[in-house]
Enzyme design. Structure first.
Site, PDB file in Angstrom:
ATOM      1  N   HIS A 166      -4.798  -5.075  16.125  1.00 16.97           N
ATOM      2  CA  HIS A 166      -5.534  -5.991  15.250  1.00 16.97           C
ATOM      3  C   HIS A 166      -6.969  -6.252  15.691  1.00 16.97           C
ATOM      4  CE1 HIS A 166      -1.417  -6.806  13.902  1.00 16.97           C
ATOM      5  NE2 HIS A 166      -2.010  -7.047  12.754  1.00 16.97           N
ATOM      6  N   LYS A 212      -4.929   5.940  10.019  1.00 15.38           N
ATOM      7  CA  LYS A 212      -3.628   5.431   9.591  1.00 15.38           C
ATOM      8  C   LYS A 212      -3.806   4.417   8.470  1.00 15.38           C
ATOM      9  CE  LYS A 212       0.180   2.537  10.843  1.00 15.38           C
ATOM     10  NZ  LYS A 212       0.472   1.238  11.440  1.00 15.38           N
ATOM     11  N   CYS A 261       0.666 -11.702  19.939  1.00 17.93           N
ATOM     12  CA  CYS A 261      -0.240 -11.434  18.822  1.00 17.93           C
ATOM     13  C   CYS A 261       0.444 -11.917  17.555  1.00 17.93           C
ATOM     14  CB  CYS A 261      -0.571  -9.949  18.693  1.00 17.93           C
ATOM     15  SG  CYS A 261      -1.537  -9.617  17.191  1.00 17.93           S
ATOM     16  N   CYS A 298      -5.691  -7.577  20.881  1.00 18.44           N
ATOM     17  CA  CYS A 298      -4.587  -6.696  20.463  1.00 18.44           C
ATOM     18  C   CYS A 298      -5.173  -5.349  20.051  1.00 18.44           C
ATOM     19  CB  CYS A 298      -3.839  -7.323  19.290  1.00 18.44           C
ATOM     20  SG  CYS A 298      -2.730  -6.165  18.454  1.00 18.44           S
ATOM     21  N   HIS A 330       3.905   1.650   2.462  1.00 14.87           N
ATOM     22  CA  HIS A 330       5.180   1.003   2.110  1.00 14.87           C
ATOM     23  C   HIS A 330       5.920   1.845   1.069  1.00 14.87           C
ATOM     24  CE1 HIS A 330       2.549  -2.644   2.990  1.00 14.87           C
ATOM     25  NE2 HIS A 330       3.519  -2.797   3.867  1.00 14.87           N
ATOM     26  N   CYS A 373       0.752  -9.169  14.873  1.00 16.11           N
ATOM     27  CA  CYS A 373       1.903  -8.275  15.077  1.00 16.11           C
ATOM     28  C   CYS A 373       3.216  -9.044  15.077  1.00 16.11           C
ATOM     29  CB  CYS A 373       1.813  -7.568  16.435  1.00 16.11           C
ATOM     30  SG  CYS A 373       0.463  -6.403  16.593  1.00 16.11           S
ATOM     31  N   LYS A 377      -3.775  -2.237   6.218  1.00 12.34           N
ATOM     32  CA  LYS A 377      -4.718  -3.133   5.562  1.00 12.34           C
ATOM     33  C   LYS A 377      -5.822  -3.550   6.512  1.00 12.34           C
ATOM     34  CE  LYS A 377      -1.766  -7.051   6.518  1.00 12.34           C
ATOM     35  NZ  LYS A 377      -2.517  -8.165   7.060  1.00 12.34           N
ATOM     36  N   HIS A 431       0.848  -1.188   0.000  1.00 15.99           N
ATOM     37  CA  HIS A 431       0.000   0.000   0.000  1.00 15.99           C
ATOM     38  C   HIS A 431       0.887   1.243   0.000  1.00 15.99           C
ATOM     39  CE1 HIS A 431       0.734   0.595   4.255  1.00 15.99           C
ATOM     40  NE2 HIS A 431       0.084  -0.498   4.613  1.00 15.99           N
TER      41      HIS A 431
END
Ligand SMILES: [Zn+2]
Length: 526
Positions: A158, A305, A130, A155, A24, A133, A308, A21
């Site tokens: 997530h 933020k 997690c 988490c 990156h 993560c 995904k 995305h």
């Protein structure tokens, strides 16, 4: 910075299971702009990027897709991650995969060194993990679940339940490094930047560090510990080592000495891994700590933020297919203060494309070259005596070069763009003021016309050089049209820190035609 120094810059390695995305791509472009700048300045430059391929989550998705983990990561690297680098014109010198033998073999050497030196011991780990993560969680990292996970702790990133692990693990004595790290931050105030990131890291370490569990034994997709093959190394411990295994650690000490230490560009969400765990690992192994860890901000889309898991992911080629990679690179480097969070919107991108790239820079280039063609048969004329207006352009360019180089040195990439854009604005104002089309009507003003177009063409040459790290495609087209000998980007042609030297285009040089650098976009993307 004087030419000839070493500049080794890294991006975080991509976690292959992610979908590429713009977050990156943002990190990649920032590191690439820095690398291209230093390369064109004559510094010994090395840019590293790559992929992070181990861990439980990758094993699970591979299995769910009916593939072995190695097949799965090979497929993702070739289909998603290497193509991303082409999409946004990344000029990396190396690409490391954590499944490369040069990485795996030398991670084992590093681990064995730490083990032999007494920095690794056996213990029991009991706590939360997690898988999303790939990170051990403290209770303070967890929040109350909602919906199907109501009543459970999940988490915070997530929003999914964590796993309760109770394993025999190997631990790294990170607690030994609380004081050495604090001393290092104190002695080297630029080690973590920007300032807000530094403060956060120092406050975190001041609370005292816990030892770090560095192995897992419940699955086997990872690098086996050399002294106990029933364990694989924790995926972050593995991944961080890419920065030195790519540079020769364990097998090419000469290469390592010439490249290391590196400047690490990372998102602020992974700052602690890079600014706390990583230097502690290096100190334990007796390797110099990085030159700098720079935590950039988050890209916000609609106030959230980019990630995904929040479904706001925008694929980089959604943007480049319409606007081109130069516009992508320019937009993210100029519209967002590097180090701060910044918002992306299609409207802002579209408006800046039109105002700054098409009307500002592109139009300046095409009309200047068109006037050289029309009034001087396409041959760059010699300048007569410079008036204060012409000298003002020479001065603006010289000042911009110095300011932009200083900004790049402190990784203030957006400030470098601003400094360079002062040349675009000054030249556009100069042409409006000097009215070369009016001078052309008066034969008595022929020398004055020549001086104005010589000055404007020299200014364009400087812009082609200075903007080439940001917009490699458009500046190459401009460079070719300017007819200057030598290829842009080759140091021999144009060292970037000397872009302000005047009379670089030999009188009599023939300019070519220039297609629109930033063509009109008929329908803006939604
Ligand atoms: Zn998580």
């Amino acid at each position: 910075m004087s030419a000839g120094k070493s500049f080794y810059v890294t991006t975080p390695i991509f976690y292959v299971n992610d979908v590429p995305h713009i977050g990156h791509a943002y990190t990649e472009v920032a590191a690439d702009v820095l690398a291209r700048w230093h390369r064109q300045a004559g510094d010994r430059t090395w840019m590293l990027t790559g992929t992070d391929e181990h861990g439980e989550k990758i094993l699970r998705t591979a299995t769910a897709n009916g593939a072995t983990p190695q097949e799965w990561v090979d497929r993702l690297v070739e289909s998603a991650w290497k193509p991303l680098l082409d999409t946004i014109d990344i000029s990396n010198d190396d690409f490391i995969r954590t499944t490369d033998a040069r990485h795996e073999d030398n991670v084992k050497k590093f681990l064995q060194n730490l083990y032999d030196a007494g920095f690794i011991y056996t213990g029991e780990y009991e706590g939360s993990y997690c898988v999303g993560c790939e990170e051990y969680k403290q209770d303070s990292d967890l929040v109350d679940g909602t919906g199907e996970f109501a009543g459970e702790k999940v988490c915070a990133i997530h929003s999914k339940p964590v796993e309760n692990l109770h394993e025999k693990n190997y631990f790294f004595r990170m607690s030994d490094f609380t004081q050495p790290l604090l001393d290092m931050y104190e002695a080297n105030p630029n080690f973590v930047q920007p300032e807000s990131a530094r403060n956060e890291v120092v406050q975190f370490v001041k609370q005292g560090l816990n030892d770090l569990s560095i192995s897992r034994s419940s699955f086997d997709w990872g690098i086996k510990l050399p002294w106990d093959e029933s364990h694989v190394v924790y995926v972050w411990f593995d991944a961080l080592l890419n920065y030195i295994t790519a540079a020769g650690y364990g097998y090419d000490e000469e290469k390592l000495a010439s490249l290391w230490p590196a400047t690490h560009i990372v998102g602020k969400d992974i700052l602690r891994f890079h600014a706390v765990i990583w230097p502690a690992m290096l100190m334990a192994a007796g390797v110099e700590v990085p030159h700098q860890v720079y935590g950039h901000g988050w890209l916000l889309v609609g106030g959230e933020k980019m990630s995904k898991s929040k479904l706001t992911g925008i694929a980089p080629n959604d943007i480049t297919d319409t606007f081109g990679s130069d516009a992508f690179r320019y937009y993210f480097m100029s519209a967002i203060s590097f180090g701060q969070d910044g918002s992306f919107s299609w409207e802002d991108l579209s408006a800046r494309y039109q105002a700054e790239l098409a009307n500002g820079f592109g139009n300046l280039a095409s009309r200047t070259l068109a006037m050289v063609s029309r009034y001087f048969d396409g041959v760059v004329p010699a300048a007569g005596e410079l008036t204060p207006s012409d000298k003002a352009i020479v001065d603006v360019v010289a000042a911009s070069v110095a300011e932009a180089d200083a900004a790049i040195e402190r990784l203030a990439i957006h400030e470098a763009v601003t400094s360079i854009w002062a040349i675009v604005d000054a030249l556009n104002g100069y042409i409006t003021e000097q009215e070369p089309w009016a001078l052309a009507k008066d034969p008595a003003q022929a020398e004055r016309l020549a001086t104005v177009l010589n000055t404007a063409t020299e200014g364009l040459r400087a812009l082609a050089v200075l903007l080439s790290p940001f917009m490699p495609q458009a500046t190459h087209k401009l460079w070719d049209a300017l007819g200057v000998e030598g290829s842009l980007g080759a140091l021999t042609a144009q060292p970037i820190r000397e872009a302000g030297s005047w009379n670089q285009i030999p009188v009599g040089t023939s300019v070519g035609t220039l297609e629109a650098l930033f063509p009109r976009i008929e329908s803006a993307a939604e």
